[in-house]
Design an enzyme around this catalytic site. Structure first.
Site, short mmCIF file in Angstrom:
data_model
loop_
_atom_site.label_atom_id
_atom_site.label_comp_id
_atom_site.label_asym_id
_atom_site.label_seq_id
_atom_site.Cartn_x
_atom_site.Cartn_y
_atom_site.Cartn_z
N GLN A 1 -4.94 -1.81 9.41
CA GLN A 1 -4.79 -3.14 8.82
C GLN A 1 -5.35 -4.22 9.74
OE1 GLN A 1 -3.73 -3.62 5.67
NE2 GLN A 1 -4.01 -5.82 5.80
N LYS B 1 0.84 -1.21 0.00
CA LYS B 1 0.00 0.00 0.00
C LYS B 1 0.87 1.25 0.00
CE LYS B 1 -3.82 -2.50 2.09
NZ LYS B 1 -4.63 -2.85 3.27
N ASP C 1 -11.12 2.30 3.43
CA ASP C 1 -11.36 0.85 3.32
C ASP C 1 -12.85 0.55 3.12
OD1 ASP C 1 -9.26 -0.97 3.31
OD2 ASP C 1 -8.91 -0.79 5.48
#
Ligand code: GUN
Length: 290
Positions: free
Chosen positions: A96, A52, A119
């Site tokens: 995460q 990322k 997200d």
């Protein structure tokens, strides 16, 4: 049979994002800034987050990695989430997953400002996605929709079977596929589904997203079907540098000859998942200035 080249399509989208960042720069605007919170040292999570950050660098975004050890307290983590919510330089951020067992994931997700939740995991974004109003859509479903669009694959009135009902892939994808811009007739299959083989064999578009390597066999696929393989299970491969390789949920060699279109693993859905986070971050940055 045509291969859905996610690697190529993701590279095209990245180039478009790069160009847009150059334009923002030239106009003296603010460069999009993504932050990632990583807790602990899980191999998979380390690698995802490293990708990322690298993706951000490639398109010209600013990125920040915030790391904590496994024993971080819920309070410290939530304070960090609030700090990122309140930091005007941060356009979007992710925490995460998975988190260590002592930290309630849902509580952390719900602490994220929905406007920065690139997200698309916050219930506000999930709800907005269900209603078909502008929202951040989680990366894999968003990437799959982009793949279908960019390949010009017909979806209207098609029977779409999604195997897997996870909160971040199967369920949101099933909803997106039923929306008016896609118009598929969707069935969500899962571990309790009866006559799965027969159900799948009737699908015009079959999405395998349950994480069982090689599960979808030739007998489950209709001639001319579009097959999207979301599986990315790491299997040992001593001959490779990393010691593993990725295996999809579809038995590719057996199924591919039957398909009109199919995604390979690797190089299909995976690169699109990565690029979706960049698309959402760009959108978050633009929303702030709009
Ligand atoms: N863990 C596995 N996939 C994801 C993802 O898309 N986002 C986050 N934050 N964690 C993950």
């Amino acid at each position: 049979m045509q291969l859905i080249d996610g690697k190529q399509i993701a590279a095209e989208i990245k180039k478009e994002i790069f160009d847009e960042v150059q334009r923002i720069k030239a106009e003296g605007g603010k460069i999009p800034h993504l932050a990632a919170i990583l807790v602990g040292h899980d191999g998979g999570s380390e690698s995802y987050v490293a990708h990322k950050i690298k993706d951000c660098q490639e398109v010209g975004f600013t990125s920040t990695l915030v790391r904590f050890e496994d024993d971080v307290t819920e309070e410290i983590l939530l304070d960090q989430v609030l700090a990122l919510n309140n930091d005007p330089d941060i356009d979007g951020f992710i925490v995460q997953l998975p988190l260590p067992k002592h930290i309630p994931e849902q509580k952390v997700i719900e602490a994220i400002d929905p406007a920065k939740d690139v997200d698309g995991f916050h219930p506000v974004n999930v709800g907005r996605m269900v209603l078909g109003i502008p929202s951040f859509v989680s990366a894999t479903p968003f990437g799959i929709v982009q793949l279908l669009k960019r390949c010009g694959i017909a979806t209207s009135g098609k029977n779409c079977v999604v195997i897997g009902r996870s909160n971040i892939v199967g369920r949101p994808l099933s909803i997106l596929m039923s929306h008016k811009n896609i118009n598929a007739t969707v069935t969500v299959a899962h571990s309790r589904t009866k006559d799965l083989e027969q159900l799948c064999a009737n699908a015009d578009i079959l999405v395998a997203a349950m994480g069982v390597p090689g599960f979808v066999k030739a007998g489950m696929v209709k001639e001319g079907a579009v097959v999207i393989d979301v599986g990315t299970t790491r299997v040992p491969a001593p001959e490779t540098k990393s010691g593993f390789r990725l295996k999809g949920d579809v038995n590719f060699d057996e199924v591919a000859p039957l398909c009109s279109w199919i995604t390979p693993v690797p190089g299909g859905v995976g690169p699109m998942t990565r690029v979706s986070l960049l698309m959402n971050t760009l959108t978050a940055a633009k929303n702030k200035t709009a």
